[in-house]
Design a protein around this motif. Structure first.
Motif, PDB file in Angstrom:
ATOM      1  N   ALA B  73       0.858  -1.180   0.000  1.00 23.04           N
ATOM      2  CA  ALA B  73       0.000   0.000   0.000  1.00 23.04           C
ATOM      3  C   ALA B  73       0.890   1.225   0.000  1.00 23.04           C
ATOM      4  O   ALA B  73       2.105   1.113   0.119  1.00 23.04           O
ATOM      5  N   ARG B  74       0.283   2.360  -0.152  1.00 21.82           N
ATOM      6  CA  ARG B  74       1.082   3.575  -0.047  1.00 21.82           C
ATOM      7  C   ARG B  74       1.613   3.716   1.370  1.00 21.82           C
ATOM      8  O   ARG B  74       0.952   3.327   2.328  1.00 21.82           O
ATOM      9  N   PHE B  75       2.743   4.363   1.429  1.00 23.86           N
ATOM     10  CA  PHE B  75       3.304   4.623   2.750  1.00 23.86           C
ATOM     11  C   PHE B  75       2.360   5.494   3.570  1.00 23.86           C
ATOM     12  O   PHE B  75       2.154   5.273   4.766  1.00 23.86           O
ATOM     13  N   SER B  76       1.766   6.481   2.890  1.00 22.44           N
ATOM     14  CA  SER B  76       0.868   7.400   3.602  1.00 22.44           C
ATOM     15  C   SER B  76      -0.312   6.628   4.200  1.00 22.44           C
ATOM     16  O   SER B  76      -0.685   6.858   5.357  1.00 22.44           O
ATOM     17  N   THR B  77      -0.839   5.695   3.431  1.00 23.19           N
ATOM     18  CA  THR B  77      -1.961   4.910   3.932  1.00 23.19           C
ATOM     19  C   THR B  77      -1.569   4.134   5.182  1.00 23.19           C
ATOM     20  O   THR B  77      -2.283   4.111   6.181  1.00 23.19           O
ATOM     21  N   TRP B  78      -0.391   3.550   5.061  1.00 24.44           N
ATOM     22  CA  TRP B  78       0.155   2.792   6.203  1.00 24.44           C
ATOM     23  C   TRP B  78       0.330   3.693   7.417  1.00 24.44           C
ATOM     24  O   TRP B  78      -0.021   3.342   8.542  1.00 24.44           O
ATOM     25  N   LEU B  79       0.862   4.878   7.144  1.00 25.21           N
ATOM     26  CA  LEU B  79       1.120   5.835   8.219  1.00 25.21           C
ATOM     27  C   LEU B  79      -0.187   6.282   8.867  1.00 25.21           C
ATOM     28  O   LEU B  79      -0.293   6.340  10.105  1.00 25.21           O
ATOM     29  N   TYR B  80      -1.196   6.540   8.044  1.00 25.85           N
ATOM     30  CA  TYR B  80      -2.463   7.043   8.593  1.00 25.85           C
ATOM     31  C   TYR B  80      -3.185   5.936   9.364  1.00 25.85           C
ATOM     32  O   TYR B  80      -3.905   6.212  10.317  1.00 25.85           O
ATOM     33  N   THR B  81      -2.975   4.731   8.923  1.00 19.33           N
ATOM     34  CA  THR B  81      -3.553   3.623   9.693  1.00 19.33           C
ATOM     35  C   THR B  81      -3.040   3.645  11.126  1.00 19.33           C
ATOM     36  O   THR B  81      -3.802   3.454  12.080  1.00 19.33           O
ATOM     37  N   ILE B  82      -1.752   3.912  11.218  1.00 20.32           N
ATOM     38  CA  ILE B  82      -1.152   3.947  12.560  1.00 20.32           C
ATOM     39  C   ILE B  82      -1.778   5.046  13.393  1.00 20.32           C
ATOM     40  O   ILE B  82      -2.177   4.836  14.547  1.00 20.32           O
ATOM     41  N   VAL B  83      -1.909   6.218  12.780  1.00 24.78           N
ATOM     42  CA  VAL B  83      -2.414   7.335  13.578  1.00 24.78           C
ATOM     43  C   VAL B  83      -3.893   7.125  13.922  1.00 24.78           C
ATOM     44  O   VAL B  83      -4.343   7.502  15.015  1.00 24.78           O
ATOM     45  N   VAL B  84      -4.623   6.481  13.023  1.00 23.38           N
ATOM     46  CA  VAL B  84      -6.029   6.200  13.342  1.00 23.38           C
ATOM     47  C   VAL B  84      -6.115   5.253  14.536  1.00 23.38           C
ATOM     48  O   VAL B  84      -6.871   5.483  15.488  1.00 23.38           O
ATOM     49  N   ASN B  85      -5.297   4.222  14.482  1.00 21.07           N
ATOM     50  CA  ASN B  85      -5.328   3.251  15.588  1.00 21.07           C
ATOM     51  C   ASN B  85      -4.907   3.882  16.907  1.00 21.07           C
ATOM     52  O   ASN B  85      -5.521   3.647  17.944  1.00 21.07           O
ATOM     53  N   LEU B  86      -3.845   4.665  16.831  1.00 24.43           N
ATOM     54  CA  LEU B  86      -3.366   5.285  18.064  1.00 24.43           C
ATOM     55  C   LEU B  86      -4.374   6.300  18.587  1.00 24.43           C
ATOM     56  O   LEU B  86      -4.548   6.436  19.805  1.00 24.43           O
ATOM     57  N   SER B  87      -5.022   7.003  17.668  1.00 28.32           N
ATOM     58  CA  SER B  87      -6.033   7.967  18.099  1.00 28.32           C
ATOM     59  C   SER B  87      -7.190   7.242  18.774  1.00 28.32           C
ATOM     60  O   SER B  87      -7.726   7.699  19.785  1.00 28.32           O
ATOM     61  N   ARG B  88      -7.546   6.128  18.179  1.00 33.68           N
ATOM     62  CA  ARG B  88      -8.614   5.311  18.758  1.00 33.68           C
ATOM     63  C   ARG B  88      -8.264   4.931  20.194  1.00 33.68           C
ATOM     64  O   ARG B  88      -9.075   5.063  21.107  1.00 33.68           O
ATOM     65  N   ASN B  89      -7.015   4.472  20.354  1.00 37.47           N
ATOM     66  CA  ASN B  89      -6.578   4.072  21.699  1.00 37.47           C
ATOM     67  C   ASN B  89      -6.556   5.254  22.654  1.00 37.47           C
ATOM     68  O   ASN B  89      -6.976   5.146  23.806  1.00 37.47           O
ATOM     69  N   ARG B  90      -6.060   6.354  22.137  1.00 34.90           N
ATOM     70  CA  ARG B  90      -5.980   7.546  22.987  1.00 34.90           C
ATOM     71  C   ARG B  90      -7.372   7.957  23.435  1.00 34.90           C
ATOM     72  O   ARG B  90      -7.584   8.319  24.586  1.00 34.90           O
ATOM     73  N   LEU B  91      -8.290   7.845  22.498  1.00 38.61           N
ATOM     74  CA  LEU B  91      -9.668   8.229  22.809  1.00 38.61           C
ATOM     75  C   LEU B  91     -10.239   7.347  23.917  1.00 38.61           C
ATOM     76  O   LEU B  91     -10.912   7.837  24.830  1.00 38.61           O
ATOM     77  N   LYS B  92      -9.942   6.092  23.823  1.00 39.78           N
ATOM     78  CA  LYS B  92     -10.420   5.178  24.867  1.00 39.78           C
ATOM     79  C   LYS B  92      -9.871   5.577  26.226  1.00 39.78           C
ATOM     80  O   LYS B  92     -10.595   5.632  27.226  1.00 39.78           O
ATOM     81  N   GLN B  93      -8.572   5.869  26.221  1.00 38.42           N
ATOM     82  CA  GLN B  93      -7.961   6.280  27.490  1.00 38.42           C
ATOM     83  C   GLN B  93      -8.620   7.538  28.024  1.00 38.42           C
ATOM     84  O   GLN B  93      -8.905   7.647  29.219  1.00 38.42           O
ATOM     85  N   LEU B  94      -8.852   8.475  27.106  1.00 39.78           N
ATOM     86  CA  LEU B  94      -9.450   9.743  27.549  1.00 39.78           C
ATOM     87  C   LEU B  94     -10.862   9.519  28.071  1.00 39.78           C
ATOM     88  O   LEU B  94     -11.282  10.146  29.042  1.00 39.78           O
ATOM     89  N   LYS B  95     -11.574   8.626  27.419  1.00 37.10           N
ATOM     90  CA  LYS B  95     -12.942   8.364  27.873  1.00 37.10           C
ATOM     91  C   LYS B  95     -12.931   7.737  29.256  1.00 37.10           C
ATOM     92  O   LYS B  95     -13.742   8.090  30.113  1.00 37.10           O
ATOM     93  N   ILE B  96     -12.001   6.818  29.435  1.00 31.69           N
ATOM     94  CA  ILE B  96     -11.893   6.200  30.761  1.00 31.69           C
ATOM     95  C   ILE B  96     -11.594   7.269  31.792  1.00 31.69           C
ATOM     96  O   ILE B  96     -12.182   7.333  32.857  1.00 31.69           O
ATOM     97  N   ARG B  97     -10.683   8.162  31.411  1.00 24.73           N
ATOM     98  CA  ARG B  97     -10.317   9.230  32.329  1.00 24.73           C
ATOM     99  C   ARG B  97     -11.522  10.150  32.582  1.00 24.73           C
ATOM    100  O   ARG B  97     -11.791  10.515  33.726  1.00 24.73           O
ATOM    101  N   SER B  98     -12.213  10.494  31.495  1.00 30.19           N
ATOM    102  CA  SER B  98     -13.326  11.439  31.664  1.00 30.19           C
ATOM    103  C   SER B  98     -14.488  10.776  32.407  1.00 30.19           C
ATOM    104  O   SER B  98     -15.225  11.432  33.141  1.00 30.19           O
ATOM    105  N   ASN B  99     -14.612   9.461  32.225  1.00 32.64           N
ATOM    106  CA  ASN B  99     -15.647   8.758  32.980  1.00 32.64           C
ATOM    107  C   ASN B  99     -15.396   8.876  34.475  1.00 32.64           C
ATOM    108  O   ASN B  99     -16.312   9.004  35.270  1.00 32.64           O
ATOM    109  N   ARG B 100     -14.108   8.820  34.787  1.00 31.30           N
ATOM    110  CA  ARG B 100     -13.778   8.968  36.208  1.00 31.30           C
ATOM    111  C   ARG B 100     -14.067  10.384  36.681  1.00 31.30           C
ATOM    112  O   ARG B 100     -14.357  10.606  37.839  1.00 31.30           O
TER     113      ARG B 100
END
Lengths: 326, 201
Positions: B73-100
């Motif tokens: 695949a394109r490098f950019s696609t590969w790169l954006y996949t990473i950032v999407v996944n990491l953003s997803r994870n970050r969001l989960k962490q933030l939600k857990i934090r905000s839930n608290r």
């Protein structure tokens, strides 16, 4: 199609990813349904809003931060090398410590071996005080020969040296060493057949030349004598009882038994005795049994007897002899 | 997949330099892609600082794993996949934090303005009319934030970033049909959200 169906497909309609039939249906519906028309307008507006969302600019430091982290990721490669070599920082001291330990151990072992030489030398110095200095030079070869000789059977040595050897084998010997210097010079003792082991024989051969070469032949002779052993063979009927008898005689003559070897049909006594007492000893031994003498050359023995302040070593083999010989 | 033509990846040379350990080449890639990376992360997370951190993490992760990147695949696609996944994870962490922190919503100091408005806003139809452009954007972002992750991703990648369905399908590892259905549902949800917030568009 009702409105909810239509609204579900509005997005696809906008995208144009919808079949022409459905498209026609939706357009038909939109003409008549104001609500769905509004929804379509809202959806388009929504998409527009979304597309018009401003692009945010990355902070200037973002690249730097990323690269700083990336470069610190690169370092771990060096880190791997460091990890490979890091143990050396521990190992080197460890190895150094091990080397020192080995060295110390080696020195210690050396020292445990060395005393033979040192002890032998110290007495020799004692002699030197009374005897010309050549004596001192003579001693080292003597020591060497003596060391070789120790295992098979101790040859005659300088009394001092014997003293050391005795110390190793029989602790009682030590006091004797102290006594030796006090022993008066004795007349020559004779009639000794020397049973010399090969090396001892070699030494004996060297003896004359050394004597002639030496500036102080007497001193030399003394040294030679001390080194040489006197070997006697006594034929007896009863080895055990007669060996005890011989030991007594030895004691009477001022000798001391260093060790006793029990062999088949014979007992070998290793003893120390003052050269001047040798003659008397042999006389007494003759009372017990037939005595065969293998001695150093008699002249040397005489000189030794007169000069020596130390004892010489004597080896007495007590051999059981068949009755008919008696 | 019609990917073969797309494989003409203008990052290809730079990427192969990176694989050989050229850090400067990687820096070029960072400079080239950071903005888009940050925008994706920002729209997904809705928070600038967190987005910046996520982008950093994504680049570092990309650097670590670039040797595993195959030019399928394109490098950019590969790169954006990473950032999407990491953003997803970050969001989960933030939600857990905000839930608290939910219980601290009453606390004015700890409360994030925008978050408070999301819920009560639905009852105030007149607000959107008064919003200026900036406020509309803010509103839109808030509504995006309120979307479920999978719809949000589809909306961001398609309507904001303009990726093709196939690219999105690659990034999210889902079928193109799924991308579409999620996208359309996301749009509809967003429309309803904005409608609900403003009462009008």
């Amino acid at each position: 199609m009702d409105c909810s169906d239509i609204q579900e497909k509005l997005s696809a309609y906008i995208e144009g990813v919808i079949s022409s039939e459905e498209k026609a249906l939706i357009e038909e519906h939109l003409k008549s349904c104001r609500k769905c028309g509004e929804s379509l307008a809202d959806l388009r507006k929504t998409m527009e809003y979304v597309k018009n969302l401003e692009e945010i600019e990355p902070p200037e430091w973002l690249t730097q931060k990323v690269m700083a982290r990336v470069r610190s990721e690169v370092k771990p490669k060096k880190g791997i090398l460091q990890k490979l070599f890091y143990p050396l920082y521990i190992k080197i001291p460890l190895e150094a410590a091990a080397a020192i330990l080995i060295a110390v151990t080696a020195i210690y072992i050396f020292k445990t071996i060395q005393p033979e030489v040192k002890l032998a030398k110290i007495p020799s110095e004692e002699i030197v005080t009374q005897i010309p200095s050549q004596e001192k030079r003579e001693t080292p070869p003597i020591d060497e020969s003596k060391e070789k000789a120790i295992l098979p059977s101790p040859p005659l040595e300088k009394g001092d040296k014997r003293g050391f050897e005795a110390e190793q084998t029989v602790p009682l010997k030590k006091p004797e060493i102290m006594d030796k210097p006090a022993v008066p010079k004795a007349p020559a003792m004779v009639t000794k057949q020397e049973e010399i082991r090969p090396f001892a024989g070699a030494l004996a051969k060297d003896e004359p030349s050394r004597e002639t070469l030496s500036a102080a032949p007497k001193a030399k002779a003394l040294a030679e004598m001390k080194r040489e052993g006197i070997s006697l063979t006594v034929d007896v009927k009863d080895v055990e009882t007669d060996s005890k008898e011989i030991e007594k005689i030895l004691m009477q003559c001022g000798g001391k038994v260093i060790k006793t070897e029990l062999l088949e049909n014979k007992i070998v006594l290793f003893a120390e005795i003052n050269p001047e007492a040798v003659k008397g000893l042999i006389e007494k031994l003759k009372l017990i049994g037939n005595v065969k003498e293998k001695g150093v050359d008699l002249e040397g023995l005489k000189v030794a007897a007169t000069r020596s302040r130390g004892n010489i070593e004597i080896r007495i083999e007590i051999v059981r002899v068949p009755m008919q010989h008696y | 997949m019609k990917k073969n033509e797309q494989i003409k990846d203008n990052d290809y040379e730079t990427v192969s330099l990176c694989k050989k350990g050229d850090v400067n080449a990687f820096e070029a890639l960072v400079k080239k892609h950071q903005k888009r990376m940050l925008n994706i992360a920002y729209r997904m997370i809705g928070n600038y600082e967190d987005a910046c951190e996520t982008v950093q993490d994504a680049f570092v992760s990309a650097y670590r794993n670039i040797k595993y990147f195959e030019e399928k695949a394109r490098f950019s696609t590969w790169l954006y996949t990473i950032v999407v996944n990491l953003s997803r994870n970050r969001l989960k962490q933030l939600k857990i934090r905000s839930n608290r922190e939910v219980f601290s919503l009453n606390d004015p100091v700890l409360t994030d303005d925008s978050r408070i408005r999301i819920d009560p806003a639905s009852g105030e139809p007149s607000i959107l009319q008064k919003l200026e452009k900036k406020e509309i954007r803010q509103k839109v972002q808030e509504c995006i934030n309120s979307l479920d992750g999978e719809f949000k991703e589809a909306l961001i990648l398609r309507d904001i970033q303009g990726f093709s369905y196939s690219e999105i399908s690659d990034m999210l590892k889902i079928a193109e049909g799924t991308v579409k259905s999620r996208l359309f549902r996301a749009r509809d949800a967003l429309r309803k959200c904005l409608k609900g917030v403003s009462g009008d568009l």
